[in-house]
Design an enzyme around this catalytic site. Structure first.
Site, PDB file in Angstrom:
ATOM      1  N   ARG A   1      65.662  60.048  32.534  1.00 32.35           N
ATOM      2  CA  ARG A   1      65.960  59.489  33.859  1.00 32.35           C
ATOM      3  C   ARG A   1      67.245  58.681  33.734  1.00 32.35           C
ATOM      4  NH1 ARG A   1      62.527  54.984  37.443  1.00 32.35           N
ATOM      5  NH2 ARG A   1      64.052  53.404  36.876  1.00 32.35           N
TER       6      ARG A   1
ATOM      7  N   TYR B   1      67.710  47.825  40.895  1.00 30.33           N
ATOM      8  CA  TYR B   1      66.470  48.287  40.275  1.00 30.33           C
ATOM      9  C   TYR B   1      66.818  49.344  39.218  1.00 30.33           C
ATOM     10  CZ  TYR B   1      67.162  52.685  42.609  1.00 30.33           C
ATOM     11  OH  TYR B   1      67.712  53.868  42.988  1.00 30.33           O
TER      12      TYR B   1
ATOM     13  N   ASP C   1      65.537  58.024  40.138  1.00 32.40           N
ATOM     14  CA  ASP C   1      64.615  57.308  41.031  1.00 32.40           C
ATOM     15  C   ASP C   1      65.425  56.598  42.116  1.00 32.40           C
ATOM     16  OD1 ASP C   1      62.592  55.858  42.201  1.00 32.40           O
ATOM     17  OD2 ASP C   1      61.906  54.898  40.347  1.00 32.40           O
TER      18      ASP C   1
ATOM     19  N   HIS D   1      63.915  54.850  44.458  1.00 33.70           N
ATOM     20  CA  HIS D   1      63.125  53.632  44.703  1.00 33.70           C
ATOM     21  C   HIS D   1      63.050  53.255  46.186  1.00 33.70           C
ATOM     22  CE1 HIS D   1      61.048  50.123  42.941  1.00 33.70           C
ATOM     23  NE2 HIS D   1      61.025  50.868  41.853  1.00 33.70           N
TER      24      HIS D   1
ATOM     25  N   GLU E   1      63.266  61.010  42.905  1.00 29.72           N
ATOM     26  CA  GLU E   1      61.989  60.319  43.092  1.00 29.72           C
ATOM     27  C   GLU E   1      62.056  59.278  44.202  1.00 29.72           C
ATOM     28  OE1 GLU E   1      60.891  58.222  39.521  1.00 29.72           O
ATOM     29  OE2 GLU E   1      59.559  56.906  40.648  1.00 29.72           O
TER      30      GLU E   1
ATOM     31  N   GLU F   1      54.083  57.051  43.078  1.00 26.75           N
ATOM     32  CA  GLU F   1      53.656  56.041  42.093  1.00 26.75           C
ATOM     33  C   GLU F   1      52.874  54.913  42.749  1.00 26.75           C
ATOM     34  OE1 GLU F   1      57.500  54.922  40.417  1.00 26.75           O
ATOM     35  OE2 GLU F   1      57.447  53.039  41.501  1.00 26.75           O
TER      36      GLU F   1
ATOM     37  N   ARG G   1      53.263  61.753  41.746  1.00 30.56           N
ATOM     38  CA  ARG G   1      53.362  60.709  40.706  1.00 30.56           C
ATOM     39  C   ARG G   1      52.173  59.763  40.660  1.00 30.56           C
ATOM     40  NH1 ARG G   1      56.928  59.199  37.650  1.00 30.56           N
ATOM     41  NH2 ARG G   1      57.359  57.084  38.361  1.00 30.56           N
TER      42      ARG G   1
ATOM     43  N   GLU H   1      56.054  60.126  32.663  1.00 31.47           N
ATOM     44  CA  GLU H   1      56.998  59.032  32.412  1.00 31.47           C
ATOM     45  C   GLU H   1      56.528  58.226  31.197  1.00 31.47           C
ATOM     46  OE1 GLU H   1      57.206  56.216  35.614  1.00 31.47           O
ATOM     47  OE2 GLU H   1      59.105  55.372  34.928  1.00 31.47           O
TER      48      GLU H   1
ATOM     49  N   TRP I   1      62.321  47.104  48.231  1.00 33.50           N
ATOM     50  CA  TRP I   1      62.745  46.994  46.831  1.00 33.50           C
ATOM     51  C   TRP I   1      62.405  48.278  46.121  1.00 33.50           C
ATOM     52  CZ3 TRP I   1      60.283  47.121  42.007  1.00 33.50           C
ATOM     53  CH2 TRP I   1      61.175  46.961  40.935  1.00 33.50           C
TER      54      TRP I   1
HETATM   55  C1  GCO Z   1      59.264  53.918  37.882  1.00 33.79           C
HETATM   56  C2  GCO Z   1      59.104  52.757  38.762  1.00 33.79           C
HETATM   57  C3  GCO Z   1      58.853  51.436  38.180  1.00 33.79           C
HETATM   58  C4  GCO Z   1      58.368  50.439  39.201  1.00 33.79           C
HETATM   59  C5  GCO Z   1      57.431  49.485  38.561  1.00 33.79           C
HETATM   60  C6  GCO Z   1      56.834  48.525  39.560  1.00 33.79           C
HETATM   61  O1  GCO Z   1      59.618  54.952  38.386  1.00 33.79           O
HETATM   62  O2  GCO Z   1      59.008  53.758  36.700  1.00 33.79           O
HETATM   63  O3  GCO Z   1      59.710  52.862  39.989  1.00 33.79           O
HETATM   64  O4  GCO Z   1      59.825  50.973  37.341  1.00 33.79           O
HETATM   65  O5  GCO Z   1      59.419  49.771  39.807  1.00 33.79           O
HETATM   66  O6  GCO Z   1      56.431  50.206  37.914  1.00 33.79           O
HETATM   67  O7  GCO Z   1      55.803  47.803  39.001  1.00 33.79           O
HETATM   68 MG    MG Z   2      59.710  54.969  40.435  1.00 35.03          MG
END
Ligand code: GCO
Ligand code: MG
Length: 402
Positions: A147, A159, A210, A212, A236, A262, A283, A339, A402
């Site tokens: 990634r 992030y 990602d 996010h 993602e 996730e 995910r 992951e 976020w």
């Molecule tokens: C990922 C995630 C994480 C999250 C985290 C939040 O794809 O691994 O987006 O990094 O931000 O798990 O608790």
């Molecule tokens: Mg993620």
């Protein structure tokens, strides 16, 4: 066989983890992960105040019945706190069943479907050059999937980009830090990152990214299209997933594969996206989606629609969850990728485990049960420390995702 007691262990060997340990009258015990980043103590209370009293005296072999009891029996269904608590019980019960059967859990779930579990690592850096350098080191470690995330010019932090190149931990303060975001600047840099990465890393390595939850559907369509020449493995969390119609619009504009889920906690969050084939990878993960029992159902449903699994495996999911995920990954037919962010040595010492990494693949190995434990004496040396994930604002101060 009967459950005689259960306890919740909170430990912070660098970051917080919540672990459920279920004991039986035959001396066999099981462990389950119940970590919910930034909201840990709500799950502790849910387990201690409302779940553990209902477990005492039950037969730990009745995994499905106990799952249904905790899910339907609460009346208030779903949600991350409830489903993490249910997941912890479920993992611990599978662990017990495996230990009693003297078999690793994956054997109880149908046995191996593959020789190893392909994992992806996180390469990140403040600039494109830094990120590529880290990605090269992942490639040298044998990773087949990486990634890539880089800093966004003009933004102080982003992030997915951490000071420590090998251990990314976003829950970084005892009150939420505030990040600032610019979609325009982000959308300019990511295609350049991918162009540089393909150039430097070659054609074979899988590249993941990602978003996010930061884009609108039409922006995501645009980014997906911009990335197509570099053949990403997935994009993602391109958009927030509350309104799942969002994904239909993205699909109309790009063939870049989409991953999401996730933060999903039940099959009901996944259902429409899967059956309308609006995503390629789901995910949802063991700890936040109701344990192995529920994740198996999500995967079986996804298989019908050619959606593959790509379980969340960030550092806030403990080695107990990782062990459970690997037992799942090795035995599920429609596995995609796992992951794997690697835990620090301190965390690995608190949670001794038998899984191993070799040349881009993980092995679960043959330890009966999940193949993971918790060293309670060591865990007690690391007391809970409140930690929050950041919040995010646009440059004009508007609160954002976020
Ligand atoms: C990922 C995630 C994480 C999250 C985290 C939040 O794809 O691994 O987006 O990094 O931000 O798990 O608790
Ligand atoms: Mg993620």
């Amino acid at each position: 066989m009967k459950i005689t007691s259960a306890k919740v262990i909170v430990t912070c060997p660098g970051r917080n983890f919540v672990t459920l340990k279920i004991m039986t009258d035959e001396g066999v015990y099981g462990v389950g992960d119940a970590t919910l980043n930034g909201r840990e103590l709500s799950v502790v209370s849910y387990l201690e105040d409302h779940v553990i009293p209902c477990l005492i005296g039950r037969d730990p072999h009745q995994i499905e019945d106990i799952w249904q009891f905790l899910y339907r029996g609460a009346y208030w269904r779903r949600g991350p706190v409830t489903m993490s608590a249910v997941a912890a019980v479920d993992m611990a019960l599978w662990d017990i069943k495996g230990k009693v059967a003297n078999l690793p859990v994956y054997q109880l779930m149908g046995g191996k479907c593959r020789t190893g579990v392909m994992v992806y690592g996180h390469a990140n850096g403040t600039s494109i050059e830094d990120t590529i350098e880290v990605a090269q080191s992942y490639k040298a470690m044998g990773y087949k999937a990486i990634r890539i995330q880089c800093g966004v010019p003009g933004l102080a932090s982003t992030y997915g980009v951490s000071k420590d190149k090998m251990f990314y931990e976003p829950a970084d303060a005892d009150l939420p830090t505030e990040n600032v975001w610019s979609t325009e600047a982000y959308m300019r840099i990511v295609p350049k990152l991918f162009a540089a990465a393909r150039d430097a890393l070659g054609d074979e390595v899988h590249l993941l990214h990602d978003v996010h939850h930061r884009l609108t559907p039409i922006e995501a369509g645009r980014l997906g299209r911009d990335l197509e020449p570099y053949r990403p493995f997935w994009m993602e969390d391109a958009v927030v997933a509350e309104n799942q119609e969002n994904f239909r619009l993205i699909r109309q504009h790009t063939t870049t594969p989409l991953a999401v889920g996730e933060i999903f906690n039940s099959i009901w969050d996944c259902k429409d996206l899967i059956q309308n084939q609006l995503i390629d990878y789901i995910r949802a993960t063991v700890v936040h989606a109701g344990g192995l029992t529920h994740l198996k159902k999500i995967a079986a449903f996804a298989d019908i629609y050619n959606v593959r699994t790509g379980c969340h495996g960030a550092t806030d999911l403990s080695p107990v969850c990782m062990a459970a995920a690997l037992n799942f990954d090795i035995s599920v037919p429609n596995f995609g990728v796992q992951e794997y962010m690697r835990h620090t040595d301190a965390t690995d010492e608190v949670f001794p485990h038998s899984y191993t990494f070799d040349k881009g693949f993980m092995q679960v190995n043959e330890t009966p049960g999940l193949g993971v434990d918790i060293d309670e004496d060591l865990a007690a040396k690391y007391p809970y420390q409140r930690a929050y994930l950041p919040v995010n604002r646009l440059q004009d101060g508007t609160l954002f995702n976020w």
